[in-house]
Design a protein around this motif. Structure first.
Motif, PDB file in Angstrom:
ATOM      1  N   LYS A 298      49.795  46.452  33.816  1.00  0.00           N
ATOM      2  CA  LYS A 298      49.119  47.322  32.859  1.00  0.00           C
ATOM      3  C   LYS A 298      48.055  46.597  32.050  1.00  0.00           C
ATOM      4  CE  LYS A 298      52.689  50.817  32.120  1.00  0.00           C
ATOM      5  NZ  LYS A 298      53.566  51.480  31.119  1.00  0.00           N
ATOM      6  N   GLU A 299      48.268  45.290  31.866  1.00  0.00           N
ATOM      7  CA  GLU A 299      47.283  44.495  31.120  1.00  0.00           C
ATOM      8  C   GLU A 299      46.189  43.952  32.030  1.00  0.00           C
ATOM      9  OE1 GLU A 299      50.706  44.013  30.474  1.00  0.00           O
ATOM     10  OE2 GLU A 299      50.381  45.439  28.812  1.00  0.00           O
ATOM     11  N   LEU A 300      46.165  44.405  33.288  1.00  0.00           N
ATOM     12  CA  LEU A 300      45.195  43.980  34.303  1.00  0.00           C
ATOM     13  C   LEU A 300      45.389  42.534  34.729  1.00  0.00           C
ATOM     14  CD1 LEU A 300      41.899  45.655  32.959  1.00  0.00           C
ATOM     15  CD2 LEU A 300      43.610  46.616  34.500  1.00  0.00           C
ATOM     16  N   LYS A 301      46.556  41.981  34.474  1.00  0.00           N
ATOM     17  CA  LYS A 301      46.827  40.609  34.892  1.00  0.00           C
ATOM     18  C   LYS A 301      47.239  40.601  36.362  1.00  0.00           C
ATOM     19  CE  LYS A 301      48.102  38.851  30.335  1.00  0.00           C
ATOM     20  NZ  LYS A 301      49.168  38.253  29.504  1.00  0.00           N
ATOM     21  N   VAL A 302      46.587  39.716  37.129  1.00  0.00           N
ATOM     22  CA  VAL A 302      46.818  39.653  38.578  1.00  0.00           C
ATOM     23  C   VAL A 302      48.174  39.023  38.855  1.00  0.00           C
ATOM     24  CG1 VAL A 302      45.976  38.725  40.769  1.00  0.00           C
ATOM     25  CG2 VAL A 302      44.342  39.523  39.045  1.00  0.00           C
ATOM     26  N   LYS A 303      48.975  39.706  39.672  1.00  0.00           N
ATOM     27  CA  LYS A 303      50.298  39.217  40.049  1.00  0.00           C
ATOM     28  C   LYS A 303      50.329  38.695  41.477  1.00  0.00           C
ATOM     29  CE  LYS A 303      52.185  40.448  36.143  1.00  0.00           C
ATOM     30  NZ  LYS A 303      52.648  39.434  35.183  1.00  0.00           N
ATOM     31  N   GLN A 304      49.395  39.191  42.295  1.00  0.00           N
ATOM     32  CA  GLN A 304      49.422  38.847  43.717  1.00  0.00           C
ATOM     33  C   GLN A 304      48.064  39.190  44.316  1.00  0.00           C
ATOM     34  OE1 GLN A 304      52.985  40.229  45.821  1.00  0.00           O
ATOM     35  NE2 GLN A 304      51.696  40.894  47.527  1.00  0.00           N
ATOM     36  N   ALA A 305      47.614  38.416  45.328  1.00  0.00           N
ATOM     37  CA  ALA A 305      46.328  38.687  45.980  1.00  0.00           C
ATOM     38  C   ALA A 305      46.382  38.206  47.422  1.00  0.00           C
ATOM     39  CB  ALA A 305      45.187  38.010  45.238  1.00  0.00           C
ATOM     40  N   GLY A 306      45.637  38.888  48.324  1.00  0.00           N
ATOM     41  CA  GLY A 306      45.564  38.500  49.723  1.00  0.00           C
ATOM     42  C   GLY A 306      44.787  37.211  49.903  1.00  0.00           C
ATOM     43  N   VAL A 307      44.988  36.571  51.040  1.00  0.00           N
ATOM     44  CA  VAL A 307      44.412  35.239  51.254  1.00  0.00           C
ATOM     45  C   VAL A 307      42.886  35.274  51.343  1.00  0.00           C
ATOM     46  CG1 VAL A 307      46.489  34.278  52.323  1.00  0.00           C
ATOM     47  CG2 VAL A 307      44.821  35.469  53.746  1.00  0.00           C
ATOM     48  N   SER A 308      42.317  36.301  51.962  1.00  0.00           N
ATOM     49  CA  SER A 308      40.860  36.339  52.127  1.00  0.00           C
ATOM     50  C   SER A 308      40.153  36.557  50.804  1.00  0.00           C
ATOM     51  CB  SER A 308      40.462  37.442  53.116  1.00  0.00           C
ATOM     52  OG  SER A 308      40.900  37.132  54.416  1.00  0.00           O
ATOM     53  N   ILE A 309      40.714  37.401  49.953  1.00  0.00           N
ATOM     54  CA  ILE A 309      40.077  37.628  48.659  1.00  0.00           C
ATOM     55  C   ILE A 309      40.226  36.393  47.771  1.00  0.00           C
ATOM     56  CG2 ILE A 309      42.086  38.704  47.545  1.00  0.00           C
ATOM     57  CD1 ILE A 309      38.394  39.695  47.118  1.00  0.00           C
ATOM     58  N   GLN A 310      41.309  35.643  47.951  1.00  0.00           N
ATOM     59  CA  GLN A 310      41.466  34.373  47.216  1.00  0.00           C
ATOM     60  C   GLN A 310      40.402  33.373  47.645  1.00  0.00           C
ATOM     61  OE1 GLN A 310      45.414  32.618  47.135  1.00  0.00           O
ATOM     62  NE2 GLN A 310      46.363  34.641  47.405  1.00  0.00           N
ATOM     63  N   LYS A 311      40.095  33.393  48.963  1.00  0.00           N
ATOM     64  CA  LYS A 311      39.106  32.461  49.507  1.00  0.00           C
ATOM     65  C   LYS A 311      37.712  32.744  48.933  1.00  0.00           C
ATOM     66  CE  LYS A 311      37.047  31.268  54.004  1.00  0.00           C
ATOM     67  NZ  LYS A 311      37.084  31.586  55.449  1.00  0.00           N
ATOM     68  N   ILE A 312      37.403  34.040  48.782  1.00  0.00           N
ATOM     69  CA  ILE A 312      36.071  34.419  48.279  1.00  0.00           C
ATOM     70  C   ILE A 312      36.004  34.289  46.760  1.00  0.00           C
ATOM     71  CG2 ILE A 312      34.451  36.360  48.086  1.00  0.00           C
ATOM     72  CD1 ILE A 312      35.587  37.333  50.813  1.00  0.00           C
ATOM     73  N   VAL A 313      37.103  34.678  46.079  1.00  0.00           N
ATOM     74  CA  VAL A 313      37.161  34.593  44.612  1.00  0.00           C
ATOM     75  C   VAL A 313      38.289  33.622  44.245  1.00  0.00           C
ATOM     76  CG1 VAL A 313      37.286  35.912  42.470  1.00  0.00           C
ATOM     77  CG2 VAL A 313      36.457  37.026  44.549  1.00  0.00           C
ATOM     78  N   PRO A 314      38.011  32.323  44.229  1.00  0.00           N
ATOM     79  CA  PRO A 314      39.067  31.327  44.005  1.00  0.00           C
ATOM     80  C   PRO A 314      39.823  31.514  42.687  1.00  0.00           C
ATOM     81  CG  PRO A 314      37.038  30.272  44.752  1.00  0.00           C
ATOM     82  CD  PRO A 314      36.708  31.689  44.455  1.00  0.00           C
ATOM     83  N   GLY A 315      39.180  32.166  41.720  1.00  0.00           N
ATOM     84  CA  GLY A 315      39.844  32.368  40.431  1.00  0.00           C
ATOM     85  C   GLY A 315      41.129  33.169  40.557  1.00  0.00           C
ATOM     86  N   LEU A 316      41.271  33.967  41.612  1.00  0.00           N
ATOM     87  CA  LEU A 316      42.474  34.781  41.794  1.00  0.00           C
ATOM     88  C   LEU A 316      43.695  33.944  42.164  1.00  0.00           C
ATOM     89  CD1 LEU A 316      41.015  37.875  43.729  1.00  0.00           C
ATOM     90  CD2 LEU A 316      41.566  37.700  41.300  1.00  0.00           C
ATOM     91  N   GLN A 317      43.467  32.678  42.512  1.00  0.00           N
ATOM     92  CA  GLN A 317      44.606  31.805  42.832  1.00  0.00           C
ATOM     93  C   GLN A 317      45.381  31.427  41.574  1.00  0.00           C
ATOM     94  OE1 GLN A 317      42.386  28.789  45.168  1.00  0.00           O
ATOM     95  NE2 GLN A 317      43.631  29.444  46.911  1.00  0.00           N
ATOM     96  N   THR A 318      44.743  31.644  40.438  1.00  0.00           N
ATOM     97  CA  THR A 318      45.435  31.410  39.170  1.00  0.00           C
ATOM     98  C   THR A 318      46.098  32.707  38.737  1.00  0.00           C
ATOM     99  OG1 THR A 318      43.711  29.823  38.552  1.00  0.00           O
ATOM    100  CG2 THR A 318      45.169  30.600  36.791  1.00  0.00           C
ATOM    101  N   MET A 319      47.382  32.825  38.994  1.00  0.00           N
ATOM    102  CA  MET A 319      48.073  34.069  38.686  1.00  0.00           C
ATOM    103  C   MET A 319      48.110  34.307  37.169  1.00  0.00           C
ATOM    104  SD  MET A 319      48.587  35.271  41.530  1.00  0.00           S
ATOM    105  CE  MET A 319      48.125  34.537  43.090  1.00  0.00           C
ATOM    106  N   GLY A 320      47.946  35.534  36.789  1.00  0.00           N
ATOM    107  CA  GLY A 320      47.980  35.882  35.372  1.00  0.00           C
ATOM    108  C   GLY A 320      46.605  36.065  34.768  1.00  0.00           C
ATOM    109  N   ILE A 321      45.529  35.772  35.545  1.00  0.00           N
ATOM    110  CA  ILE A 321      44.179  35.994  35.008  1.00  0.00           C
ATOM    111  C   ILE A 321      43.907  37.504  34.985  1.00  0.00           C
ATOM    112  CG2 ILE A 321      43.301  33.764  35.743  1.00  0.00           C
ATOM    113  CD1 ILE A 321      42.103  36.666  37.683  1.00  0.00           C
TER     114      ILE A 321
END
Length: 672
Positions: A298-321
């Motif tokens: 609900k707070e828009l904090k990322v809990k999980q992301a696919g590998v390809s989107i992590q590769k393109i947007v490395p910031g998603l590898q930091t969970m909780g952003i």
């Protein structure tokens, strides 16, 4: 797109005619035709609608509603019928999937051309739709748009679709109209109350009743065939789940309504999904198998992301952003909050990466866009975004330095990119063909105009029926006319004038005189035979016989005398003087020559008419006795000249025509 303007043109032409469209188009200051896939300015369409209201004298809401109805039919005729019919099994599903259709077509055309996006490209923020069901069966349709005053198109399109696809009539009433502050500015938010009335024609009601009776009979047949044990199992398994949609007599057999037969006589009610007690997929496989998914709370904090989107947007590898730090919502136009996303949960969402948060290698590339659906997970209080890269062509893939391999094998985006590449090539070819077609249409129009000019010139040289026969390659037979009236005229002292003037002055004088005379031939409907030097020859009653030939030529002669006063003698500066001679009698008329064919008159009548002119008096109209006999009881003032010696004819009794007692000078000259 030109498709919209072409539709508007088609509506006006079909219902009000070509003349109304031409008037509307000229007032709006737009071209006559539009290329289907060409992008035109919004102002053109808005101007056309505004002028349509004024020209037709109809309020804007009625024009827009009628345009909406016609646009639906126009889309069907243009090949979108099957696509529209498959959007949903009922009106709610149909409206719910309009945004999805719009999203698909935006991929196909590289800009928005949706069924109900009216006429505004995607970069111009096309409208969005959201529908809610009410307990009484009605619906609330939410319409969001940057443009005010166009909401009346919606009832036209939705009403036409409901009647055509679902056989229901609807009424749409605006229950709320507000302005909401959104990402792109103020958005008009219209809420329609949609109520439905099913239509059952007499024939359909009878068919519906007989089908219900058949269902009752089939139930009895099934009862006889089933053994008691199988029936009890089926009955116990189904219980009282669901409600019947078939209006048949209530009995214990209602448990079998809507059943389907599977396997060997096993009867099952509808479909109930079966879920495993635990999820048989590990986290790693899930993230690899769905390489472009994201889960956030609900707070828009990322809990999980696919590998390809992590590769393109490395910031998603930091969970909780926070997801809104790295993405913005492109469609629908809503704030990046859970509540806004839940409002449009059934819409397709398009995310775009933020340039400032991308790695250095992406700084010069176009930003990546993702398209997919949102799914709310109540137990986890999180939102799942299942998405794919929004790529239309191989060129867009290369611009982002991505490869087909970056997209999961099961993702149809792979096929869409390749198919769309071919489709774009076909569309470009279609555009070229359409442009060529438009060029040919313009050339054809110009050719038709030139043809009319050529025909007008030809008809000025020859009678129309004679010219048409010559064009068809037919031989024109000579024709005998038992009675007609011939006129000759010439300029007094023309030889002396020619001797004292420059040739150009003579040409200018004759042209000024003949222009006046030519206009009078149209006024009095006489046929100009020819001009030779200063001589001018006309005939009445040829090539079309008329009983008033003498009166027409007489009035023409009076007009000539008046018109000649407006032509200046280049030697003296005074008005020129002309002699006019008229004779009535029989002639033979026909076409002479092939290279420069002329319609000529033959017979003694021509000679006598010429003698009347040559033996005439300046500024007088000289009549033979036969011409006098035709005019003496026709309200003309005529004086007797007496007997004169006529070269080659001996003595002849002649007359002078003075005036027409019943016609004014303006009537003679053809002036208002």
């Amino acid at each position: 797109y030109g498709f919209i303007n072409a539709c508007l043109k088609s509506l006006v032409v079909e219902k009000y005619g070509e003349e109304t469209w031409e008037k509307l188009r000229l007032q709006a200051g737009v071209q006559d035709s539009f290329l289907t896939f060409e992008v035109y300015k919004d102002e053109i369409t808005m101007q056309l609608i505004d002028k349509a209201c004024k020209v037709l004298g109809v309020p804007a809401d009625i024009v827009l509603r009628e345009f909406g109805k016609y646009f639906f039919e126009f889309c069907k005729r243009s090949g979108y019928d099957h696509m529209l019919r498959t959007l949903g099994g009922n009106l709610y599903e149909f409206i719910e999937n309009l945004d999805a259709l719009h999203s698909y077509l935006s991929l196909s055309y590289q800009a928005s051309f949706g069924f109900i996006c009216f006429f505004f490209p995607q970069e111009m923020n096309a409208p969005s739709f959201r529908v809610e069901k009410n307990e009484d069966g009605s619906m609330h349709l939410h319409y969001y748009s940057d443009r005010r005053g166009l909401c009346h198109i919606v009832p036209g399109i939705i009403g036409a679709a409901a009647l055509d696809f679902f056989n229901i009539e609807i009424s749409m009433k605006i229950v709320n109209q507000t302005e909401e502050e959104e990402r792109t500015g103020k958005k008009e938010h219209i809420v329609f109350l949609v109520t439905q009335t099913p239509l059952f024609p007499c024939k359909e009601r009878n068919e519906f009743s007989s089908s219900s009776q058949c269902l009752v009979d089939s139930e009895k047949q099934i009862e006889n065939q089933l053994n008691k044990e199988d029936f009890e199992k089926a009955k116990n398994a189904n219980g009282d789940k669901g409600n019947s949609v078939c209006p048949v007599k209530k009995s214990h057999w209602k448990t079998l309504r809507g059943i389907i037969t599977l396997g060997k006589g096993k009867l099952l009610r509808g479909f109930d999904p079966v879920y495993p007690k635990s999820l048989w997929i590990d986290t790693k496989t899930f993230c690899n198998g769905l390489p472009f998914h994201m889960v956030f709370d609900k707070e828009l904090k990322v809990k999980q992301a696919g590998v390809s989107i992590q590769k393109i947007v490395p910031g998603l590898q930091t969970m909780g952003i926070c997801l809104d730090q790295y993405f913005r919502i492109i469609h629908p136009e809503v704030p990046f909050t859970i509540s806004s996303i839940q409002k449009f949960i059934n819409s397709q969402f398009v995310f775009q990466t933020r340039r400032e948060m991308m790695p250095e290698s992406w700084k010069e590339r176009p930003m990546l866009e993702l398209r997919g659906q949102m799914m709310w997970m109540e137990s986890l209080q999180c939102m799942l975004y299942l998405c794919s890269p929004l790529l239309r062509t191989l060129h867009e893939l290369e611009e982002r330095q991505m490869h087909i391999a970056d997209i999961a094998p099961h993702d149809v985006t792979r096929d869409l990119i390749l198919l769309n590449q071919q489709r774009l090539a076909e569309m470009e070819l279609s555009n070229q063909l359409e442009r060529k077609k438009e060029e040919l249409r313009i050339l054809s129009k110009h050719l038709e105009e030139e043809k009319k000019k050529t025909e007008a010139l030809l008809y000025a040289m020859l009678p129309q029926h004679v010219a048409n026969q010559l064009k068809e390659g037919k031989r024109v037979e000579a024709g005998e006319f038992k009675e007609c009236t011939i006129l000759f005229s010439d300029v007094v002292t023309f030889t002396n004038i020619c001797a004292q003037c420059e040739p150009i002055q003579i040409v200018l004088m004759l042209n000024s005189m003949y222009l006046r005379f030519d206009r009078l031939t149209t006024v009095h409907d006489v046929y100009k035979v020819e001009t030779i030097g200063d001589a001018y020859m006309v005939v009445g009653g040829v090539p079309v016989p008329v009983p008033t030939h003498a009166e027409r030529v007489a009035n023409f002669a009076l007009g000539m005398i008046m018109a000649a006063k407006g032509v200046q003698n280049p030697v003296s500066g005074n008005p020129i003087q002309i002699r006019v001679g008229i004779h009535t009698g029989p002639v033979l008329a026909g076409v002479v020559g092939e290279k420069m064919p002329r319609y000529c008159l033959f017979g003694d009548t021509v000679n006598i008419a010429s003698r009347m002119e040559s033996h005439g008096v300046p500024s007088k109209i000289h009549l033979s006795s036969s011409a006098y006999q035709c005019l003496k009881y026709k309200n003309f003032e005529i004086t007797e000249r007496g007997e004169i010696e006529v070269k080659g004819k001996g003595k002849m009794h002649t007359y002078f025509l003075i005036r027409n007692k019943s016609a004014t000078e303006n009537e003679i000259m053809g002036r208002p």
